[in-house]
Scaffold this motif. Sequence first.
Motif, PDB file in Angstrom:
ATOM      1  N   ARG A 194      12.974  43.613  35.338  1.00 51.00           N
ATOM      2  CA  ARG A 194      11.926  43.263  34.579  1.00 51.00           C
ATOM      3  C   ARG A 194      10.666  44.344  34.079  1.00 51.00           C
ATOM      4  N   LYS A 195      10.790  44.584  33.054  1.00 51.90           N
ATOM      5  CA  LYS A 195       9.807  45.821  32.515  1.00 51.90           C
ATOM      6  C   LYS A 195       8.644  45.404  32.478  1.00 51.90           C
ATOM      7  N   ASP A 196       8.065  44.120  32.327  1.00 57.52           N
ATOM      8  CA  ASP A 196       7.024  43.502  32.441  1.00 57.52           C
ATOM      9  C   ASP A 196       6.206  43.413  33.783  1.00 57.52           C
ATOM     10  N   LEU A 197       7.243  43.383  34.922  1.00 59.64           N
ATOM     11  CA  LEU A 197       6.779  43.332  36.067  1.00 59.64           C
ATOM     12  C   LEU A 197       6.581  44.393  37.028  1.00 59.64           C
ATOM     13  N   ILE A 198       7.662  45.528  36.714  1.00 61.32           N
ATOM     14  CA  ILE A 198       7.705  46.575  37.525  1.00 61.32           C
ATOM     15  C   ILE A 198       7.418  47.970  36.636  1.00 61.32           C
ATOM     16  N   GLY A 199       7.433  47.838  35.211  1.00 65.04           N
ATOM     17  CA  GLY A 199       7.188  48.748  34.599  1.00 65.04           C
ATOM     18  C   GLY A 199       8.351  49.426  33.759  1.00 65.04           C
ATOM     19  N   ASP A 200       8.174  50.032  32.901  1.00 64.24           N
ATOM     20  CA  ASP A 200       9.434  50.461  31.496  1.00 64.24           C
ATOM     21  C   ASP A 200      10.257  51.275  32.597  1.00 64.24           C
ATOM     22  N   LYS A 201       9.814  52.109  33.241  1.00 63.84           N
ATOM     23  CA  LYS A 201      10.766  53.108  34.237  1.00 63.84           C
ATOM     24  C   LYS A 201      11.494  52.533  35.099  1.00 63.84           C
ATOM     25  N   PRO A 202      12.814  52.526  35.384  1.00 64.85           N
ATOM     26  CA  PRO A 202      13.510  52.025  36.367  1.00 64.85           C
ATOM     27  C   PRO A 202      13.345  52.949  37.671  1.00 64.85           C
ATOM     28  N   PRO A 203      13.516  52.439  38.729  1.00 67.02           N
ATOM     29  CA  PRO A 203      13.673  53.028  39.831  1.00 67.02           C
ATOM     30  C   PRO A 203      14.655  54.188  40.075  1.00 67.02           C
ATOM     31  N   GLN A 204      14.502  55.167  40.366  1.00 68.30           N
ATOM     32  CA  GLN A 204      15.449  56.335  40.428  1.00 68.30           C
ATOM     33  C   GLN A 204      16.159  56.326  41.829  1.00 68.30           C
ATOM     34  N   THR A 205      15.716  55.896  42.862  1.00 62.18           N
ATOM     35  CA  THR A 205      16.542  55.863  44.284  1.00 62.18           C
ATOM     36  C   THR A 205      16.524  54.643  44.685  1.00 62.18           C
ATOM     37  N   TRP A 206      17.569  54.334  45.743  1.00 62.05           N
ATOM     38  CA  TRP A 206      17.692  53.094  46.260  1.00 62.05           C
ATOM     39  C   TRP A 206      16.518  52.704  46.895  1.00 62.05           C
ATOM     40  N   ASP A 207      15.890  53.737  47.691  1.00 59.36           N
ATOM     41  CA  ASP A 207      14.736  53.241  48.504  1.00 59.36           C
ATOM     42  C   ASP A 207      13.438  52.806  47.461  1.00 59.36           C
ATOM     43  N   GLU A 208      13.318  53.644  46.344  1.00 65.63           N
ATOM     44  CA  GLU A 208      12.322  53.046  45.521  1.00 65.63           C
ATOM     45  C   GLU A 208      12.472  51.819  44.926  1.00 65.63           C
ATOM     46  N   MET A 209      13.997  51.446  44.622  1.00 61.79           N
ATOM     47  CA  MET A 209      14.294  50.055  44.059  1.00 61.79           C
ATOM     48  C   MET A 209      13.907  49.150  45.068  1.00 61.79           C
ATOM     49  N   ILE A 210      14.315  49.441  46.269  1.00 64.41           N
ATOM     50  CA  ILE A 210      13.539  48.209  47.364  1.00 64.41           C
ATOM     51  C   ILE A 210      12.141  48.016  47.468  1.00 64.41           C
ATOM     52  N   SER A 211      11.383  49.233  47.283  1.00 62.63           N
ATOM     53  CA  SER A 211      10.064  49.260  47.431  1.00 62.63           C
ATOM     54  C   SER A 211       9.519  48.461  45.978  1.00 62.63           C
ATOM     55  N   ALA A 212      10.012  49.029  45.130  1.00 63.46           N
ATOM     56  CA  ALA A 212       9.591  48.097  43.682  1.00 63.46           C
ATOM     57  C   ALA A 212       9.789  46.783  43.911  1.00 63.46           C
ATOM     58  N   ALA A 213      11.227  46.160  44.239  1.00 55.76           N
ATOM     59  CA  ALA A 213      11.399  44.646  44.416  1.00 55.76           C
ATOM     60  C   ALA A 213      10.395  43.985  45.625  1.00 55.76           C
ATOM     61  N   GLU A 214      10.246  44.795  46.608  1.00 55.10           N
ATOM     62  CA  GLU A 214       9.165  44.232  47.652  1.00 55.10           C
ATOM     63  C   GLU A 214       7.855  44.072  46.848  1.00 55.10           C
ATOM     64  N   LYS A 215       7.160  44.976  46.174  1.00 56.80           N
ATOM     65  CA  LYS A 215       6.048  44.786  45.454  1.00 56.80           C
ATOM     66  C   LYS A 215       5.982  43.693  44.612  1.00 56.80           C
ATOM     67  N   CYS A 216       7.010  43.636  43.797  1.00 59.34           N
ATOM     68  CA  CYS A 216       7.235  42.928  42.710  1.00 59.34           C
ATOM     69  C   CYS A 216       7.140  41.316  43.314  1.00 59.34           C
ATOM     70  N   GLN A 217       7.910  41.029  44.303  1.00 56.61           N
ATOM     71  CA  GLN A 217       7.942  39.944  44.819  1.00 56.61           C
ATOM     72  C   GLN A 217       6.415  39.348  45.484  1.00 56.61           C
ATOM     73  N   ALA A 218       5.866  40.468  46.128  1.00 59.09           N
ATOM     74  CA  ALA A 218       4.663  40.068  46.702  1.00 59.09           C
ATOM     75  C   ALA A 218       3.517  39.806  45.472  1.00 59.09           C
ATOM     76  N   ASP A 219       3.754  40.408  44.418  1.00 61.30           N
ATOM     77  CA  ASP A 219       2.652  40.188  43.234  1.00 61.30           C
ATOM     78  C   ASP A 219       3.012  39.135  42.459  1.00 61.30           C
ATOM     79  N   ASN A 220       4.236  38.489  42.750  1.00 61.06           N
ATOM     80  CA  ASN A 220       4.704  37.297  41.693  1.00 61.06           C
ATOM     81  C   ASN A 220       5.076  36.234  42.406  1.00 61.06           C
ATOM     82  N   PRO A 221       4.455  35.377  43.091  1.00 64.69           N
ATOM     83  CA  PRO A 221       4.756  34.182  43.771  1.00 64.69           C
ATOM     84  C   PRO A 221       5.817  33.392  42.794  1.00 64.69           C
ATOM     85  N   GLY A 222       6.861  32.916  43.862  1.00 63.64           N
ATOM     86  CA  GLY A 222       8.130  32.117  43.162  1.00 63.64           C
ATOM     87  C   GLY A 222       9.068  33.020  42.603  1.00 63.64           C
ATOM     88  N   VAL A 223       8.872  34.527  42.387  1.00 66.59           N
ATOM     89  CA  VAL A 223      10.047  35.378  41.794  1.00 66.59           C
ATOM     90  C   VAL A 223      10.668  36.188  42.895  1.00 66.59           C
TER      91      VAL A 223
END
Length: 478
Positions: A194-223
């Motif tokens: 979701r570019k509108d939730l985590i930004g236009d640039k996709p995570p480059q490493t698997w660890d970055e991806m997990i961190s981005a998903a964790e933050k996005c989930q915390a910032d967007n209840p129900g997602v």
Amino acid sequence: MRYSKRTGRLSVPGRKVRLATAAMLLVTMTTAAACSDGQDDGAKASAPKAPATIPELTKDPLTLSFIWFEWPPAQALEAFANEEYKKERPNATIKVNTVPNANWHDAMFTQFAARKTDFDIAILDSQHIGEAVTNGNILDLTDFVKTNIDVKAYNPYLLAAYGQFPQAETGKRDENASLYGLPLLGDTWTMIYRKDLIGDKPPQTWDEMISAAEKCQADNPGVSGLAFHQANGSDAAAVTYNTVNGVYGGNLWDAKTRKIQGVINDPAGQEAMDVLVNKMKPLTAKGSGNWFIDEVNAAVAQGKACIAFNWIAASGGLLDPKQSTLGTTRNQILDKLGFATLPSQKTNLVPLGGMGMHVSAYSSPANQAEALNFMKWFERADVQKKWAAAGGVPSRTDALESPEFLNAGPFNRVYADSVPRMRDMWNVPEYARLVDIENTNVNAALNGAKKPKEALDDIAKEQQSVLDSSSRKGGGGL
């Protein structure tokens, strides 16, 4: 995938021999296959050979039947072939018969075991080839390919993955090995974000991806932070673990020694299972423990996932406003959704998907000849580009690099960039048993029925037992 009608007549210069001679040859091949007991190992059994030149084709009405599983590419293939191939062969009708994904393997191999099929072309996963070859179920296309197909037009690995047996090493093609199929549909995973939730640039490493998903989930209840395949069916949970295993530097087995115990469950394999179960699983939606392709797509389309992973060939519907809550137009959806190659970590490996076309040894002589003619037509450069424009994922390099393919969907560049990174599973006759073991145990770990280490050790022990109890030789995978 969506098919758009195209115009323009194609021409296929055929090489033909007398029908009577061809029929006798094809009957001989089929009889040889039927005489096999289907139990010999790879050193004893062999597939009947297709002729190098295409036999004379019938002028009578003919239905050329495929078997595949139920998903959009199956309907796209039938529509495309009946629109385009009929320009060459107006008397031929293409029928793509489908079954649920979970029943796909058994639907084909039950008929193979009976030495009678209601399909002419089997669409096989790369890992199914060994079982079909050792039991003599499909034609050896080696001589046909040498005469009719420009093999230099393909990435050698894709030819090997979708047709060669045995495979000595993933990523390599053995020029001396036989070919039993040709590419139909390439595929791999794409990361959908979701570019509108985590930004236009996709995570480059698997660890970055997990961190981005964790933050996005915390910032967007129900997602939920993540959506991925977890089901105990087909190869769903197994491919998910194998993908994480690859990016964290693990291996599935040692193909040369046929060792799994101590390889898949080495420290890298254990780290991958820990990441999957303890870091990724908590970021998924409640009740997602049996999700597969459709459920992941639904979560994305309904705006319920920050980052998802799915097969490219199954992602076209995400851009359909009728199926999405993310926008009322394709462009509005694309303002919110991004598609990227998978993040890397210790390696940049991605899963090989896709399937090849294989001619049933039990099809009639006329239908075997039609199947060979269809395959020659389908692999032509102009047809592959039309297939790409229709939503297919081609394997010819010129088609992969063509505007017709790259401009047909936002995920097509992802596939083209992913081809050099692909890794397959085990291309051995025992594949179905191996993947069932892995699916069952990974799914159990994801759903809390087993601890990660216990599940991984059970996979290693049970899979090793399968290989040790068999004398068959195979190859492929890492």
